[in-house]
Design a protein around this motif. Structure first.
Motif, PDB file in Angstrom:
ATOM      1  N   TRP A  86       0.735  -1.227  -0.037  1.00 22.10           N
ATOM      2  CA  TRP A  86      -0.011   0.049   0.002  1.00 22.10           C
ATOM      3  C   TRP A  86       0.817   1.151  -0.115  1.00 22.10           C
ATOM      4  O   TRP A  86       0.531   2.137  -0.707  1.00 22.10           O
ATOM      5  CB  TRP A  86      -0.763  -0.164   1.110  1.00 22.10           C
ATOM      6  N   VAL A  87       2.044   1.309   0.970  1.00 17.61           N
ATOM      7  CA  VAL A  87       2.799   2.400   0.962  1.00 17.61           C
ATOM      8  C   VAL A  87       3.435   2.624  -0.490  1.00 17.61           C
ATOM      9  O   VAL A  87       3.618   3.862  -0.930  1.00 17.61           O
ATOM     10  CB  VAL A  87       3.979   2.196   2.034  1.00 17.61           C
ATOM     11  N   ALA A  88       3.997   1.256  -0.971  1.00 18.26           N
ATOM     12  CA  ALA A  88       4.732   1.406  -2.254  1.00 18.26           C
ATOM     13  C   ALA A  88       3.965   2.122  -3.362  1.00 18.26           C
ATOM     14  O   ALA A  88       4.305   2.880  -4.261  1.00 18.26           O
ATOM     15  CB  ALA A  88       5.293   0.215  -2.530  1.00 18.26           C
ATOM     16  N   LEU A  89       2.479   1.604  -3.596  1.00 16.87           N
ATOM     17  CA  LEU A  89       1.706   2.218  -4.524  1.00 16.87           C
ATOM     18  C   LEU A  89       1.485   3.581  -4.314  1.00 16.87           C
ATOM     19  O   LEU A  89       1.579   4.338  -5.330  1.00 16.87           O
ATOM     20  CB  LEU A  89       0.293   1.432  -4.439  1.00 16.87           C
ATOM     21  N   SER A  90       1.275   4.074  -3.161  1.00 21.08           N
ATOM     22  CA  SER A  90       0.956   5.616  -2.725  1.00 21.08           C
ATOM     23  C   SER A  90       2.169   6.276  -3.378  1.00 21.08           C
ATOM     24  O   SER A  90       2.074   7.293  -4.069  1.00 21.08           O
ATOM     25  CB  SER A  90       0.629   5.749  -1.477  1.00 21.08           C
ATOM     26  N   GLN A  91       3.292   5.918  -2.891  1.00 21.26           N
ATOM     27  CA  GLN A  91       4.703   6.789  -3.299  1.00 21.26           C
ATOM     28  C   GLN A  91       5.012   6.541  -4.875  1.00 21.26           C
ATOM     29  O   GLN A  91       5.033   7.902  -5.370  1.00 21.26           O
ATOM     30  CB  GLN A  91       5.720   6.223  -2.393  1.00 21.26           C
ATOM     31  N   ASP A  92       4.669   5.520  -5.461  1.00 19.12           N
ATOM     32  CA  ASP A  92       4.965   5.465  -6.779  1.00 19.12           C
ATOM     33  C   ASP A  92       3.816   6.204  -7.393  1.00 19.12           C
ATOM     34  O   ASP A  92       4.083   6.887  -8.590  1.00 19.12           O
ATOM     35  CB  ASP A  92       4.991   3.873  -7.409  1.00 19.12           C
ATOM     36  N   ALA A  93       2.624   6.347  -7.049  1.00 16.75           N
ATOM     37  CA  ALA A  93       1.770   7.095  -7.750  1.00 16.75           C
ATOM     38  C   ALA A  93       2.043   8.572  -7.839  1.00 16.75           C
ATOM     39  O   ALA A  93       1.644   9.165  -8.668  1.00 16.75           O
ATOM     40  CB  ALA A  93       0.264   6.749  -7.156  1.00 16.75           C
ATOM     41  N   VAL A  94       2.661   9.071  -6.789  1.00 16.25           N
ATOM     42  CA  VAL A  94       2.929  10.415  -6.538  1.00 16.25           C
ATOM     43  C   VAL A  94       4.117  10.718  -7.597  1.00 16.25           C
ATOM     44  O   VAL A  94       4.076  11.796  -8.383  1.00 16.25           O
ATOM     45  CB  VAL A  94       3.358  10.755  -5.418  1.00 16.25           C
ATOM     46  N   ARG A  95       4.922   9.938  -7.739  1.00 17.20           N
ATOM     47  CA  ARG A  95       6.077   9.917  -8.911  1.00 17.20           C
ATOM     48  C   ARG A  95       5.270  10.081 -10.235  1.00 17.20           C
ATOM     49  O   ARG A  95       5.849  10.970 -11.079  1.00 17.20           O
ATOM     50  CB  ARG A  95       6.946   8.781  -8.717  1.00 17.20           C
ATOM     51  N   GLN A  96       4.329   9.174 -10.487  1.00 14.25           N
ATOM     52  CA  GLN A  96       3.574   9.258 -11.946  1.00 14.25           C
ATOM     53  C   GLN A  96       3.052  10.646 -12.154  1.00 14.25           C
ATOM     54  O   GLN A  96       2.855  11.108 -13.167  1.00 14.25           O
ATOM     55  CB  GLN A  96       2.818   8.227 -11.715  1.00 14.25           C
ATOM     56  N   LEU A  97       2.603  11.193 -10.632  1.00  7.39           N
ATOM     57  CA  LEU A  97       1.913  12.475 -11.176  1.00  7.39           C
ATOM     58  C   LEU A  97       2.762  13.395 -11.602  1.00  7.39           C
ATOM     59  O   LEU A  97       2.441  14.431 -12.414  1.00  7.39           O
ATOM     60  CB  LEU A  97       1.029  12.899  -9.818  1.00  7.39           C
TER      61      LEU A  97
END
Length: 572
Positions: A86-97
């Motif tokens: 869950w933490v990894a998905l959130s962090q990677d999503a911010v990078r994609q943004l």
């Protein structure tokens, strides 16, 4: 014949719902923690014997699922690996943004939110994790704004407010546009005027909503968005308590939690009550009635081992003060089938008997003391027939009486309409005669169909429980088939439809309309009379131990000027 078709569809639609009104019993073990080896085999043997006697019984698995949906469930459990994902998905999503990859970011954030939504009561217990859940939710608001989808972003901001109440996000991690939407969603307004009021026994217990500590009971939380919330009342702060899923609607929603009951309920391995201290009989009866209310169940059969080698089965029905019970020998693998047969016969006869002594002793149900055995009533069959619970039986009898009267009224209108038709034939230009004839047709159909529907609904409520379909049930079904065949024959052989509509005023010749209506009216009444007769054997065929039929059918009908179509759809 279209009207006959409509009546048949109404019957098919009403029968499964009528059968569902015959609520099943629940076999509920009660024991001290760690003393449950006997539960599973005992529940299985008792349930099988009750089904043989025609009594519907909740399966333990179905009862567990229903209670967790409508009552309470254990706290969520989330694995450490799932937390890391869950933490990894959130962090990677911010990078994609930051790269402008909005579709990828949205997909990852949706996955992260789906995971957090299933475990809010766990994730939000820690204020830091609650803020992380809220921040991740707001990242999706940002992604939707960047994708130029403001309506969806506004809806997502409202979801964030509902998921993590009474919590502030990490402001510096979100752009001003996101913060503005979140602040607007948090302010009181017409979109969120719901209130959740929570009381408990005892009071002054910690209250958590979606895992967030919001105060102590009694507590009223206002300005909520409608939707599902997870409430936990924790009088003992050392461990999370059970989770109540509350569907908050517009207006005020109330929840009352009894801490003692919550701490006794177990829905793992098998649905049961586990008491730390042995409760008195009245307390156990109250707990049983709470299960009956939530599921619902017509009765709860409490199974307990008051002393080694003895199984007590106590039947709790509604608000009935005294309860029938039976005591039989047992082991860690449960009682014997023969002993279970004796016990269920005693319970179904509303008696109290101790089978653990050399000679079975009849007991006083109020005091539990031995009494002289009552003389058996002539012609009484203990195991073959059981009348439904009193409240259910009275409701069904009332419904059947009204339905029979309505159906008879339909037959009365058949003669009255025939006379009105003759008056119209004698004077085709009479508007009064024509209008009376038309209105009588509507009344005949409504009273006949309504009476039939009420009789169909009443059958499962009044028919006695039997281990197999009785002979008179098959006779009723045969009569129903005969009436159905007669209705079809009368309808098929009816005079052809007149060239002119019968609703037109001042017809030159009203005889074709009146003649055809006499035949079709009779066909309709024969058809609606057949429906309750056909229902009787079907009740016995479908009245089994499972709560619902294996096949759930939903008839559909489409009618237009050129014809009609009847279909049945569902899960088989």
């Amino acid at each position: 014949m279209r009207l006959v078709l409509v009546v048949v569809v109404l019957w098919l639609w009403g029968l499964p719902k009528a059968l569902a009104q015959s609520e099943d019993w629940l076999v509920l073990p009660t024991a001290a923690d760690g003393d449950g080896a006997w539960m599973q085999p005992t529940v299985g043997k008792v349930s099988r014997e009750l089904r043989k006697q025609g009594v519907g019984v909740w399966s333990s698995g179905q009862a567990t699922i229903r209670f967790e949906q409508r009552g309470s469930a254990p706290p969520s459990v989330i694995a450490q690996s799932a937390m890391e994902d869950w933490v990894a998905l959130s962090q990677d999503a911010v990078r994609q943004l930051s790269k402008g990859e909005y579709s990828t970011a949205l997909r990852q954030l949706e996955e992260a939110q789906a995971l957090s939504s299933t475990a809010l009561d766990v994730l939000n217990r820690d204020p830091k994790q609650a803020r992380m859940v809220l921040d991740t939710c707001l990242y999706m608001v940002r992604a939707l704004l960047d994708a130029a989808n403001k309506p969806a972003a506004e809806a997502q901001a409202r979801t964030c407010v509902r998921m993590v109440p009474d919590t502030q996000p990490t402001r510096y991690m979100h752009p001003p546009t996101v913060a503005i939407l979140y602040d607007e969603a948090s302010q009181p307004g017409p979109a969120h005027t719901s209130t959740l009021s929570v009381e408990s026994e005892p009071s002054e217990c910690a209250l958590r909503i979606n895992g967030v500590l919001v105060g102590n009971t009694p507590f009223e939380m206002t300005d909520l968005y409608a939707g599902e919330y997870r409430a936990q009342v924790e009088c003992d702060p050392s461990a999370p308590n059970r989770v109540h899923r509350v569907r908050v609607a517009t207006g005020k929603t109330n929840l009352f939690v009894v801490d003692r009951f919550d701490r006794a309920v177990r829905t793992t391995s098998i649905l049961h009550l586990a008491y730390q201290d042995t409760p008195d009989a009245r307390q156990r009866a109250r707990d049983a009635r709470e299960f009956a209310r939530v599921l619902p169940a017509a009765a709860v059969l409490l199974a307990s081992v008051p002393e080694e080698g003895t199984l007590e089965l106590r039947l709790i029905r509604g608000t009935q003060r005294d309860s029938s019970f039976a005591r039989i020998p047992t082991t860690t693998s449960g009682p014997t089938t023969e002993d279970v047969i004796d016990a269920t016969a005693t319970l179904l006869a509303n008696e109290c008997t101790d089978f653990t002594v050399p000679e079975p002793a009849t007991l006083d149900c109020a005091t539990g003391l031995a009494r002289a055995p009552a003389q058996p009533e002539a012609g009484k069959n203990r195991g073959g027939q059981v009348r439904p619970p009193r409240g259910q039986f009275v409701s069904g009898l009332t419904l059947a009486s009204v339905g029979a009267a309505s159906l008879l009224a339909g037959y009365s209108l058949l003669g009255v309409r025939s006379a009105a038709g003759n008056d119209w034939v004698a004077d085709p230009g009479s508007l009064d005669a024509h209008g009376k004839w038309l209105n009588m047709g509507t009344g005949l159909i409504v009273t006949g169909a309504a009476g039939s529907a009420m009789l169909v609904t009443a059958m499962p409520l009044v028919l006695p429980y039997k281990s197999k379909t009785p002979w008179w049930g098959w006779l009723s079904g045969g009569l129903g088939i005969g009436l159905t065949a007669a209705a079809i024959a009368v309808g098929v052989t009816a005079n052809p439809k007149p060239a002119q509509s019968c609703s037109i005023n001042a017809l030159v010749n009203a005889e074709p309309c009146v003649s055809r209506a006499k035949q079709t009216d009779l066909a309709i009444l024969l058809g609606v009379t057949a429906a309750p007769l056909l229902t009787i054997p079907l009740v016995y065929l479908f009245r089994k131990g499972d709560k619902k039929l294996e096949a759930e059918l939903s008839p559909s009908i489409r009618v237009n000027r050129s014809g009609g179509a009847l279909g049945v759809q569902g899960v088989f």
